[in-house]
Design an enzyme around this catalytic site. Structure first.
Site, PDB file in Angstrom:
ATOM      1  N   GLU A 137       2.125  -8.837   8.027  1.00 50.83           N
ATOM      2  CA  GLU A 137       2.132  -7.364   8.162  1.00 50.83           C
ATOM      3  C   GLU A 137       3.013  -6.709   7.126  1.00 50.83           C
ATOM      4  OE1 GLU A 137      -0.536  -8.227  10.372  1.00 50.83           O
ATOM      5  OE2 GLU A 137      -0.109  -6.072  10.158  1.00 50.83           O
ATOM      6  N   PRO A 191       0.823  -1.219   0.000  1.00 50.59           N
ATOM      7  CA  PRO A 191       0.000   0.000   0.000  1.00 50.59           C
ATOM      8  C   PRO A 191       0.856   1.268   0.000  1.00 50.59           C
ATOM      9  CG  PRO A 191      -0.760  -1.549   1.658  1.00 50.59           C
ATOM     10  CD  PRO A 191       0.555  -2.071   1.149  1.00 50.59           C
ATOM     11  N   ASP A 217      -9.332   2.270 -24.781  1.00 52.93           N
ATOM     12  CA  ASP A 217      -9.720   1.960 -23.396  1.00 52.93           C
ATOM     13  C   ASP A 217      -9.940   3.228 -22.587  1.00 52.93           C
ATOM     14  OD1 ASP A 217      -7.641  -0.913 -22.627  1.00 52.93           O
ATOM     15  OD2 ASP A 217      -9.673  -0.693 -23.394  1.00 52.93           O
ATOM     16  N   ARG A 237      -2.522  -6.956 -21.467  1.00 50.16           N
ATOM     17  CA  ARG A 237      -3.430  -6.596 -22.566  1.00 50.16           C
ATOM     18  C   ARG A 237      -2.937  -5.411 -23.374  1.00 50.16           C
ATOM     19  NH1 ARG A 237      -6.923  -3.101 -21.811  1.00 50.16           N
ATOM     20  NH2 ARG A 237      -8.708  -4.126 -22.723  1.00 50.16           N
TER      21      ARG A 237
HETATM   22  C1  4FV Z   1      -1.215  -4.083  -1.485  1.00 49.92           C
HETATM   23  C2  4FV Z   1      -1.932  -3.012  -2.049  1.00 49.92           C
HETATM   24  C3  4FV Z   1      -1.439  -4.676  -0.165  1.00 49.92           C
HETATM   25  C4  4FV Z   1      -0.089  -5.392   2.684  1.00 49.92           C
HETATM   26  C5  4FV Z   1       0.408  -6.344   3.706  1.00 49.92           C
HETATM   27  C6  4FV Z   1       0.201  -7.480   1.616  1.00 49.92           C
HETATM   28  C7  4FV Z   1      -0.631  -6.234   1.564  1.00 49.92           C
HETATM   29  C8  4FV Z   1       0.507  -7.691   3.063  1.00 49.92           C
HETATM   30  N1  4FV Z   1      -0.285  -4.458  -2.372  1.00 49.92           N
HETATM   31  N2  4FV Z   1      -1.406  -2.798  -3.299  1.00 49.92           N
HETATM   32  N3  4FV Z   1      -2.947  -2.326  -1.543  1.00 49.92           N
HETATM   33  N4  4FV Z   1      -0.502  -5.557   0.259  1.00 49.92           N
HETATM   34  O1  4FV Z   1      -2.409  -4.351   0.524  1.00 49.92           O
HETATM   35  O2  4FV Z   1      -0.422  -3.659  -3.445  1.00 49.92           O
HETATM   36  O3  4FV Z   1       1.814  -8.109   3.188  1.00 49.92           O
END
Ligand code: 4FV
Length: 254
Positions: free
Chosen positions: A115, A88, A168, A153
């Site tokens: 985590e 994230p 698109d 794509r």
């Molecule tokens: C995530 C997202 C995501 C966070 C902790 C995997 C998780 C766990 N990845 N975009 N939003 N990853 O939430 O790419 O390890």
């Protein structure tokens, strides 16, 4: 183009081979999708890939050793590939970034669990971080598959006709125009006559104008930083004028 995913759940990626463009693109060798099981690089008796966080706190953290070994293994197989961590905290993945990645020969996608991963991996072994949105997933696998699907794509030949990727949503910078197919009348709702007119110039204009209107209504932010096409400004000014007229009429009577 090669996609290599580092994951504790390699079987999840078989979803990309069930059908659709990703399956066809693997069969036509436009892409290859490889998975590396991070647990194969945990050599203790329990093949441990996670541990408790230093400093306390809930949840577990992915251990650096198995991850580092798995990333080095991937680099050995695809030295030219960029290594991304799905998190994230990453750059927000969008159509522009998808088009950027479609220009690469390969990408390695590190899928975290728990985590997250030990920060030393992020600092020392990750080229960039990618996020598919501001929410927390239980793992990076689904995010990696989103990236693979969106990039795949865009690859020449993947869609069978290049034009459709160019039209698109977001590729034009606007939201896509409404689509209709047979039957001509469905539950009493007709297909707009313009689409049955055969007048391709008028259809093209109608589609651009409906894209402008629905982008204005649903995603006005997209209109702010998007270069407009010839004719767009006139159309937006006409809409603006029509709205002015309506406001004046109603403010006159009230
Ligand atoms: C995530 C997202 C995501 C966070 C902790 C995997 C998780 C766990 N990845 N975009 N939003 N990853 O939430 O790419 O390890």
């Amino acid at each position: 183009m090669n996609f290599t995913a580092l994951t504790l759940f390699p079987e999840m990626f078989s979803a990309l081979l069930v059908g659709g463009i990703t399956k066809r693109s693997v069969e036509s060798q436009h892409i290859s999708i490889e998975t590396i099981d991070i647990r194969d690089f945990a050599h203790d008796r329990h093949r441990t890939t996670d541990d408790r966080p230093y400093g306390g706190g809930c949840g577990m953290v992915m251990k650096p050793e198995p991850l580092a070994a798995a990333i080095r293994h991937a680099k050995g197989m695809h030295p030219e590939a960029y290594t991304f961590l799905l998190t994230p905290q990453g750059r927000l993945f969008d159509q522009g970034l998808a088009e950027e990645l479609a220009g690469c020969s390969g990408v390695t996608l590190v899928c975290g669990r728990y985590e997250g991963v030990d920060e030393r991996i992020c600092q020392e072994m990750i080229d960039d971080e990618l996020s598919i949105g501001d929410y927390v997933l239980s793992g990076g696998e689904l995010a990696a598959m989103v990236v693979i699907d969106a990039v795949c794509r865009l690859l020449p030949g993947a869609l069978g006709n290049e034009q459709s990727a160019e039209e698109d949503s977001f590729s034009t910078g606007l939201l896509e125009y409404p689509q209709y197919t047979r039957p001509r009348s469905f539950e009493g709702v007709q297909v707009p006559d313009i689409l049955l007119s055969g007048n391709h110039g008028a259809i093209k204009q109608w589609r651009r104008q409906t894209s402008l209107v629905r982008t204005f209504l649903k995603r006005p932010d997209l209109l702010l930083d998007q270069p407009l096409a010839p004719g767009d400004m006139e159309y937006l000014e006409k809409l603006h004028q029509d709205i002015e007229t309506i406001i004046e009429k109603h403010s006159a009577v009230s």
